[in-house]
Design an enzyme around this catalytic site. Sequence first.
Site, short mmCIF file in Angstrom:
data_model
loop_
_atom_site.label_atom_id
_atom_site.label_comp_id
_atom_site.label_asym_id
_atom_site.label_seq_id
_atom_site.Cartn_x
_atom_site.Cartn_y
_atom_site.Cartn_z
N GLY A 45 0.76 -1.24 0.00
CA GLY A 45 0.00 0.00 0.00
C GLY A 45 0.79 1.29 0.00
N SER A 74 1.44 -7.82 -0.72
CA SER A 74 0.49 -8.94 -0.89
C SER A 74 1.01 -9.96 -1.91
CB SER A 74 -0.87 -8.41 -1.33
OG SER A 74 -0.73 -7.66 -2.52
N GLU A 75 2.04 -9.61 -2.68
CA GLU A 75 2.61 -10.57 -3.63
C GLU A 75 3.77 -11.36 -3.03
OE1 GLU A 75 0.87 -11.12 -6.05
OE2 GLU A 75 0.14 -9.30 -7.02
N HIS A 94 8.36 -6.50 -9.32
CA HIS A 94 7.03 -6.59 -9.94
C HIS A 94 6.57 -5.18 -10.32
CE1 HIS A 94 2.89 -7.14 -10.76
NE2 HIS A 94 2.50 -6.55 -9.64
N HIS A 96 4.09 -2.59 -13.36
CA HIS A 96 2.89 -2.51 -14.21
C HIS A 96 3.19 -1.69 -15.48
CE1 HIS A 96 0.35 -2.72 -10.22
NE2 HIS A 96 0.87 -3.90 -10.53
ZN LIG Z 1 0.69 -5.58 -9.33
#
Ligand SMILES: [Zn+2]
Length: 219
Positions: A45, A74-75, A94, A96
């Site tokens: 977050g 969360s990953e 990770h 986007h």
């Molecule tokens: Zn993501």
Amino acid sequence: VEKDIRRILVKVCQKTYERHLVVGPGGNISAKIEGQDRILISPTGVSLVQLKGNDFVTVDLNGKTISGNARPSSELGAHLTIYRHWPQYRFVLHTHPPTITGLFCCKNFSLSDFILTEDIPYYLKHLSVIEYIPSGTTELAKAIATKVKTANAFILKNHGLMVAGRSASEALYLSELLEECAKMYVSARIYGPFSGIPERKVLALTKEVGIEKYDDSRL
Ligand SMILES: [Zn+2]
């Protein structure tokens, strides 16, 4: 050493943001602490660009939080899956990136369509596409686990990329490379019929040893 890793993580987070691979609270990153069976991972977050060295959460390879004031990304499960399988990879990033993520939302678009230059087959040997699964779920981590034997970089459909590197610079470079190739593909499509590298040349490049030394001290 852990202090150096935290410094490198902060640098890569800033570059990831500056280079438009993420916006807002998107994306996450982790690093393995050598010889300790522990990783540092970004908290959930929070925008990567706002992170300071002490914000990264220390977690063991079973996912248990060892220290840190926030909840890990969360990953986390997906990151741990990659570290458990690939001892040589020390960073997982990770992101986007908009162009490649958009392209892989298109029906009938496949990996082989956008290999227009030598870089992907030469530098990125193990790339896999994961069908859409909601982010942060154990199902996504499981889907990566099924492909992790043959891939260290994943296109997550309708979501983004997850890339492992032997260094942070390598993970960042490979993420940027995929986005760059996606942009080349889009510009080629705009101007009409185009040709990629012949398939047998792609195959030959895949077999070459595309190992470059990525030095994190230069980040
Ligand atoms: Zn993501």
